[in-house]
Design a protein around this motif. Structure first.
Motif, PDB file in Angstrom:
ATOM      1  N   ARG A   7      34.598  59.911  62.689  1.00  0.00           N
ATOM      2  CA  ARG A   7      33.602  60.967  62.891  1.00  0.00           C
ATOM      3  C   ARG A   7      32.931  61.249  61.556  1.00  0.00           C
ATOM      4  O   ARG A   7      33.354  60.762  60.518  1.00  0.00           O
ATOM      5  CB  ARG A   7      34.254  62.236  63.445  1.00  0.00           C
ATOM      6  CG  ARG A   7      35.279  62.875  62.506  1.00  0.00           C
ATOM      7  CD  ARG A   7      35.565  64.308  62.933  1.00  0.00           C
ATOM      8  NE  ARG A   7      36.654  64.916  62.221  1.00  0.00           N
ATOM      9  CZ  ARG A   7      36.612  65.397  60.979  1.00  0.00           C
ATOM     10  NH1 ARG A   7      35.509  65.285  60.264  1.00  0.00           N
ATOM     11  NH2 ARG A   7      37.672  65.976  60.432  1.00  0.00           N
ATOM     12  N   HIS A   8      31.871  62.041  61.601  1.00  0.00           N
ATOM     13  CA  HIS A   8      31.209  62.442  60.368  1.00  0.00           C
ATOM     14  C   HIS A   8      32.084  63.461  59.655  1.00  0.00           C
ATOM     15  O   HIS A   8      32.755  64.274  60.283  1.00  0.00           O
ATOM     16  CB  HIS A   8      29.829  63.038  60.671  1.00  0.00           C
ATOM     17  CG  HIS A   8      28.929  63.037  59.483  1.00  0.00           C
ATOM     18  ND1 HIS A   8      28.927  64.037  58.548  1.00  0.00           N
ATOM     19  CD2 HIS A   8      28.020  62.134  59.063  1.00  0.00           C
ATOM     20  CE1 HIS A   8      28.051  63.770  57.603  1.00  0.00           C
ATOM     21  NE2 HIS A   8      27.488  62.613  57.885  1.00  0.00           N
ATOM     22  N   VAL A   9      32.106  63.395  58.331  1.00  0.00           N
ATOM     23  CA  VAL A   9      32.835  64.375  57.528  1.00  0.00           C
ATOM     24  C   VAL A   9      32.181  65.740  57.732  1.00  0.00           C
ATOM     25  O   VAL A   9      30.960  65.855  57.798  1.00  0.00           O
ATOM     26  CB  VAL A   9      32.823  63.970  56.030  1.00  0.00           C
ATOM     27  CG1 VAL A   9      33.301  65.115  55.153  1.00  0.00           C
ATOM     28  CG2 VAL A   9      33.679  62.735  55.813  1.00  0.00           C
ATOM     29  N   ALA A  14      36.768  69.493  53.014  1.00  0.00           N
ATOM     30  CA  ALA A  14      36.794  69.494  51.550  1.00  0.00           C
ATOM     31  C   ALA A  14      38.217  69.460  51.008  1.00  0.00           C
ATOM     32  O   ALA A  14      38.507  68.685  50.086  1.00  0.00           O
ATOM     33  CB  ALA A  14      36.037  70.704  51.002  1.00  0.00           C
ATOM     34  N   GLN A  15      39.110  70.249  51.551  1.00  0.00           N
ATOM     35  CA  GLN A  15      40.487  70.280  51.053  1.00  0.00           C
ATOM     36  C   GLN A  15      41.179  68.933  51.286  1.00  0.00           C
ATOM     37  O   GLN A  15      41.880  68.430  50.405  1.00  0.00           O
ATOM     38  CB  GLN A  15      41.282  71.396  51.743  1.00  0.00           C
ATOM     39  CG  GLN A  15      42.688  71.571  51.210  1.00  0.00           C
ATOM     40  CD  GLN A  15      42.724  72.106  49.783  1.00  0.00           C
ATOM     41  OE1 GLN A  15      42.008  73.036  49.445  1.00  0.00           O
ATOM     42  NE2 GLN A  15      43.536  71.502  48.942  1.00  0.00           N
ATOM     43  N   TYR A  21      41.493  62.103  47.227  1.00  0.00           N
ATOM     44  CA  TYR A  21      41.037  61.561  45.946  1.00  0.00           C
ATOM     45  C   TYR A  21      41.802  62.112  44.747  1.00  0.00           C
ATOM     46  O   TYR A  21      41.495  61.752  43.609  1.00  0.00           O
ATOM     47  CB  TYR A  21      39.531  61.751  45.804  1.00  0.00           C
ATOM     48  CG  TYR A  21      38.785  60.799  46.706  1.00  0.00           C
ATOM     49  CD1 TYR A  21      38.643  59.462  46.353  1.00  0.00           C
ATOM     50  CD2 TYR A  21      38.289  61.214  47.932  1.00  0.00           C
ATOM     51  CE1 TYR A  21      38.000  58.571  47.188  1.00  0.00           C
ATOM     52  CE2 TYR A  21      37.638  60.333  48.778  1.00  0.00           C
ATOM     53  CZ  TYR A  21      37.496  59.008  48.397  1.00  0.00           C
ATOM     54  OH  TYR A  21      36.869  58.121  49.222  1.00  0.00           O
ATOM     55  N   SER A  22      42.823  62.929  44.991  1.00  0.00           N
ATOM     56  CA  SER A  22      43.723  63.364  43.917  1.00  0.00           C
ATOM     57  C   SER A  22      44.886  62.404  43.746  1.00  0.00           C
ATOM     58  O   SER A  22      45.653  62.516  42.788  1.00  0.00           O
ATOM     59  CB  SER A  22      44.254  64.770  44.207  1.00  0.00           C
ATOM     60  OG  SER A  22      43.218  65.714  44.133  1.00  0.00           O
ATOM     61  N   HIS A  42      33.485  70.877  47.966  1.00  0.00           N
ATOM     62  CA  HIS A  42      32.677  71.811  48.764  1.00  0.00           C
ATOM     63  C   HIS A  42      31.189  71.627  48.454  1.00  0.00           C
ATOM     64  O   HIS A  42      30.371  71.542  49.374  1.00  0.00           O
ATOM     65  CB  HIS A  42      33.094  73.265  48.479  1.00  0.00           C
ATOM     66  CG  HIS A  42      34.340  73.688  49.180  1.00  0.00           C
ATOM     67  ND1 HIS A  42      34.410  73.883  50.542  1.00  0.00           N
ATOM     68  CD2 HIS A  42      35.574  73.961  48.696  1.00  0.00           C
ATOM     69  CE1 HIS A  42      35.628  74.253  50.883  1.00  0.00           C
ATOM     70  NE2 HIS A  42      36.373  74.299  49.775  1.00  0.00           N
ATOM     71  N   LYS A  43      30.839  71.538  47.173  1.00  0.00           N
ATOM     72  CA  LYS A  43      29.438  71.361  46.776  1.00  0.00           C
ATOM     73  C   LYS A  43      28.880  70.041  47.287  1.00  0.00           C
ATOM     74  O   LYS A  43      27.757  69.975  47.795  1.00  0.00           O
ATOM     75  CB  LYS A  43      29.311  71.427  45.254  1.00  0.00           C
ATOM     76  CG  LYS A  43      29.452  72.810  44.692  1.00  0.00           C
ATOM     77  CD  LYS A  43      29.312  72.790  43.180  1.00  0.00           C
ATOM     78  CE  LYS A  43      29.528  74.172  42.597  1.00  0.00           C
ATOM     79  NZ  LYS A  43      29.492  74.153  41.129  1.00  0.00           N
ATOM     80  N   ARG A  44      29.644  68.982  47.141  1.00  0.00           N
ATOM     81  CA  ARG A  44      29.196  67.660  47.567  1.00  0.00           C
ATOM     82  C   ARG A  44      28.927  67.619  49.079  1.00  0.00           C
ATOM     83  O   ARG A  44      27.947  67.035  49.526  1.00  0.00           O
ATOM     84  CB  ARG A  44      30.250  66.617  47.196  1.00  0.00           C
ATOM     85  CG  ARG A  44      29.776  65.194  47.315  1.00  0.00           C
ATOM     86  CD  ARG A  44      30.835  64.192  46.952  1.00  0.00           C
ATOM     87  NE  ARG A  44      31.350  64.376  45.596  1.00  0.00           N
ATOM     88  CZ  ARG A  44      32.254  63.597  45.043  1.00  0.00           C
ATOM     89  NH1 ARG A  44      32.746  62.577  45.708  1.00  0.00           N
ATOM     90  NH2 ARG A  44      32.677  63.818  43.825  1.00  0.00           N
ATOM     91  N   LEU A  45      29.792  68.267  49.835  1.00  0.00           N
ATOM     92  CA  LEU A  45      29.633  68.262  51.292  1.00  0.00           C
ATOM     93  C   LEU A  45      28.529  69.204  51.762  1.00  0.00           C
ATOM     94  O   LEU A  45      27.866  68.946  52.760  1.00  0.00           O
ATOM     95  CB  LEU A  45      30.957  68.622  51.965  1.00  0.00           C
ATOM     96  CG  LEU A  45      32.102  67.631  51.735  1.00  0.00           C
ATOM     97  CD1 LEU A  45      33.371  68.122  52.411  1.00  0.00           C
ATOM     98  CD2 LEU A  45      31.729  66.232  52.204  1.00  0.00           C
ATOM     99  N   ALA A  46      28.324  70.298  51.034  1.00  0.00           N
ATOM    100  CA  ALA A  46      27.301  71.266  51.415  1.00  0.00           C
ATOM    101  C   ALA A  46      25.893  70.782  51.083  1.00  0.00           C
ATOM    102  O   ALA A  46      24.931  71.179  51.742  1.00  0.00           O
ATOM    103  CB  ALA A  46      27.569  72.599  50.719  1.00  0.00           C
TER     104      ALA A  46
END
Length: 171
Positions: A7-9, A14-15, A21-22, A42-46
């Motif tokens: 599905r689409h992210v 975000a969490q 990626y951690s 959060h910023k990247r997804l928004a």
């Protein structure tokens, strides 16, 4: 194992993306830096870049992997896309990467008029190289000392897949 759902992210991922990626085995084979912040996700997804399509692989309601494909917005390269992929180590070898690749190629070939998909991959990542070859990607060249990883400059292959299936070289 349960079904892999693509599905689409969503912004609520975000969490989970931060967790993905951690993990050292994930970020060390990408160009991402260690210790990403949740806020950066959060910023990247928004605020996604134009032409960005961000896919998630979900197993039992858990994010098992992610693939972001960027459709080139430059006029003379609108036929080109590139992508990045990450799979949670708990799901390696379970088909997550293949399902994400299938979804991305379907989007590029059948919906976005993409003729060329290109990528870079570290030369010492045989699992990723095998996955890309499985989907028709070919090595076009090598960049020596391409990126810093673990304090050492490492090489990368440039790979691409042409939708037409045209062989490389003299046509």
């Amino acid at each position: 194992m349960s079904e892999i759902v693509i599905r689409h992210v969503e912004t609520t991922d975000a969490q989970a993306l931060h967790h993905l990626y951690s993990q050292t085995p994930v970020y060390r084979d990408t160009l991402q830096l260690p210790l990403p912040s949740v806020e950066s996700w959060h910023k990247r997804l928004a605020n996604p870049e134009p032409g960005t399509h961000n896919l998630a692989a979900i197993i039992d309601e858990q994010l098992a992997g992610q693939l972001v494909v960027m459709l080139n917005q430059r006029v003379r390269r609108r036929h080109v896309a590139t992508f990045g992929i990450g799979v949670d180590p708990r799901y390696h070898g379970k088909g997550v990467g293949s399902r994400l690749m299938q979804a991305m190629i379907d989007l590029c070939d059948n919906w976005a008029a993409i003729e060329r998909i290109e990528l870079t991959v570290f030369t010492d990542n045989p699992a990723a190289i095998a996955l890309y070859r499985k989907f028709g990607f070919e090595i076009e060249g090598t960049s020596r000392a391409y990126a810093m990883r673990d304090g050492v400059l490492v090489d990368a292959y440039h790979m691409a897949r042409l939708r037409s299936g045209q062989p490389y070289g003299d046509a």
